[in-house]
Design a protein around this motif. Sequence first.
Motif, PDB file in Angstrom:
ATOM      1  N   GLU A 150       0.820  -1.212   0.000  1.00 48.54           N
ATOM      2  CA  GLU A 150       0.000   0.000   0.000  1.00 48.54           C
ATOM      3  C   GLU A 150       0.861   1.273   0.000  1.00 48.54           C
ATOM      4  O   GLU A 150       0.344   2.371  -0.173  1.00 48.54           O
ATOM      5  N   VAL A 151       2.175   1.114   0.191  1.00 51.88           N
ATOM      6  CA  VAL A 151       3.052   2.293   0.242  1.00 51.88           C
ATOM      7  C   VAL A 151       3.318   2.806  -1.172  1.00 51.88           C
ATOM      8  O   VAL A 151       3.765   2.058  -2.041  1.00 51.88           O
ATOM      9  N   ARG A 152       3.045   4.086  -1.418  1.00 51.22           N
ATOM     10  CA  ARG A 152       3.200   4.644  -2.767  1.00 51.22           C
ATOM     11  C   ARG A 152       4.278   5.723  -2.843  1.00 51.22           C
ATOM     12  O   ARG A 152       4.614   6.208  -3.916  1.00 51.22           O
ATOM     13  N   LEU A 153       4.797   6.138  -1.685  1.00 52.74           N
ATOM     14  CA  LEU A 153       5.835   7.166  -1.696  1.00 52.74           C
ATOM     15  C   LEU A 153       6.596   7.114  -0.372  1.00 52.74           C
ATOM     16  O   LEU A 153       5.988   6.981   0.692  1.00 52.74           O
ATOM     17  N   ALA A 178      13.698  -1.546  -4.903  1.00 52.90           N
ATOM     18  CA  ALA A 178      13.516  -2.994  -5.042  1.00 52.90           C
ATOM     19  C   ALA A 178      12.036  -3.370  -5.032  1.00 52.90           C
ATOM     20  O   ALA A 178      11.655  -4.420  -5.541  1.00 52.90           O
ATOM     21  N   ARG A 179      11.224  -2.524  -4.457  1.00 56.23           N
ATOM     22  CA  ARG A 179       9.777  -2.799  -4.425  1.00 56.23           C
ATOM     23  C   ARG A 179       8.991  -1.872  -5.348  1.00 56.23           C
ATOM     24  O   ARG A 179       7.761  -1.809  -5.269  1.00 56.23           O
ATOM     25  N   GLY A 180       9.694  -1.130  -6.168  1.00 54.11           N
ATOM     26  CA  GLY A 180       9.012  -0.267  -7.148  1.00 54.11           C
ATOM     27  C   GLY A 180       8.320   0.937  -6.540  1.00 54.11           C
ATOM     28  O   GLY A 180       7.385   1.483  -7.114  1.00 54.11           O
ATOM     29  N   ILE A 181       8.775   1.357  -5.347  1.00 51.99           N
ATOM     30  CA  ILE A 181       8.141   2.504  -4.678  1.00 51.99           C
ATOM     31  C   ILE A 181       8.998   3.754  -4.889  1.00 51.99           C
ATOM     32  O   ILE A 181      10.196   3.741  -4.597  1.00 51.99           O
ATOM     33  N   PRO A 182       8.422   4.846  -5.378  1.00 55.31           N
ATOM     34  CA  PRO A 182       9.209   6.063  -5.568  1.00 55.31           C
ATOM     35  C   PRO A 182       9.640   6.719  -4.254  1.00 55.31           C
ATOM     36  O   PRO A 182       8.954   6.594  -3.235  1.00 55.31           O
ATOM     37  N   GLY A 201      20.249   7.805  -5.758  1.00 52.73           N
ATOM     38  CA  GLY A 201      19.204   6.816  -6.031  1.00 52.73           C
ATOM     39  C   GLY A 201      17.788   7.285  -5.754  1.00 52.73           C
ATOM     40  O   GLY A 201      16.827   6.567  -6.018  1.00 52.73           O
ATOM     41  N   ILE A 202      17.666   8.487  -5.193  1.00 48.85           N
ATOM     42  CA  ILE A 202      16.339   9.058  -4.912  1.00 48.85           C
ATOM     43  C   ILE A 202      15.683   9.468  -6.240  1.00 48.85           C
ATOM     44  O   ILE A 202      16.370   9.938  -7.151  1.00 48.85           O
TER      45      ILE A 202
END
Length: 394
Positions: A150-153, A178-182, A201-202
């Motif tokens: 559920e984490v999107r950012l 690694a989890r595709g979260i920005p 990497g941000i």
Amino acid sequence: MSDFPIRAEDMTACVTLPPISREGFRSVSVAVERASTIVFPDAAAYAARNDNGHGAYSYGLHGTPTSRQLEAQIAALEGGTHCMVTPSGLVAITLAILSLVRAGETVLIPDTVYPPVRAFAHRMLAGLGVTVVYYDPTIGSRIDALLGPEVRLVLTESPGSTTMEIQDLPAIAAAAKARGIPTACDNSWATPLFCKPLALGIDISIEAVSKYIAGHSDLLMGSITTSDPELWDRLRTGFKLLGLGVSPDDCSLALRGLQSLPLRLAHAGSIGLALAGRLQTCPAVAAVLHPALPQFSGHDIWKRDFTGASGVFSVIPVPQAAPRVSRALEAMQHFSIGASWGGLHSIVAPMDLTGNRTVGTAPTGPVIRFSVGGEAPEALAADLDAFCAVLEGL
Ligand SMILES: *Cc1c(COP(=O)(O)O)cnc(C)c1O
């Protein structure tokens, strides 16, 4: 018709711009190009005005050459491909959250976040159904345990507001990636001259341009920079949908300020560090919070990821000195009492962090934040000596 008729050709001439030559004119400064309306050569061009994506000039709210020039310059410094300026630093952060996180989804926010972001989360995001999870800013790669579907950012801010905790940005960025979260980073303290979040990497670097980049305490602005085209599209769309825009006059001031950023930052940084060292010898100061001091807890990460320190740092007085803090602040001649920082006038602010920590515990007394300006170092040192003397009860 008016009682005092004006000749028809004069009337039209007042709003008609005769062509002038631009031949031979070159300036090193950027013109202020103001526009609400942008006009098109023909109906077909007007109909196609949005076909060129976010880069087209379609309406003044969406940018003019003056704002685009500033955006291009900030993008170059950040090492990003896309940048937009926003009406404040705070809106750069709230826009990133609103554009990327929806009802039922979660944003992770460091416990030491800029306090108005916490107020936004509490009073606005909660009502929109967005879940906010605060995390220990020093969590590093252990953030992985919080990265549910559920984490999107993941928002970061390094150093943390007022208490200056340094975050392990590469570790957090790698875990989220690694989890595709920005990930987004509030880089206002370091500016892109002393830290480049995108290189660590941000995904999104945010600046409170109001602070060091503009640099003269006279305008409000933020910036959002990314190299990710999909994130850019969502951020830029959010900006348009909310009706945000930035005045070209303010952009022109920021462009002017940016030119002297290296000089101002080098000055404030080295004098700030010297003054922080001086405050360490003050018996009424329990702790000096400055990432470039070797004994500061985040110093090693700071040294690895940053190439310098700006002129903002904090001190925590010993508890017995609390009743003397106001008088100690007033004993200084050059440090004015006020919010904000990053300008050429030295500023000091007593910060009350009560209610500003969820995961950690806030210091109970005031934390005093200093911002070093352009005054002579001797004058500022004398100010701090006066501050210490009053704090000690001398
Ligand atoms: C001041 C500040 C902001 C907000 O900038 P404004 O332009 O004043 O809205 C954001 N982040 C940090 C760390 C700040 O100090």
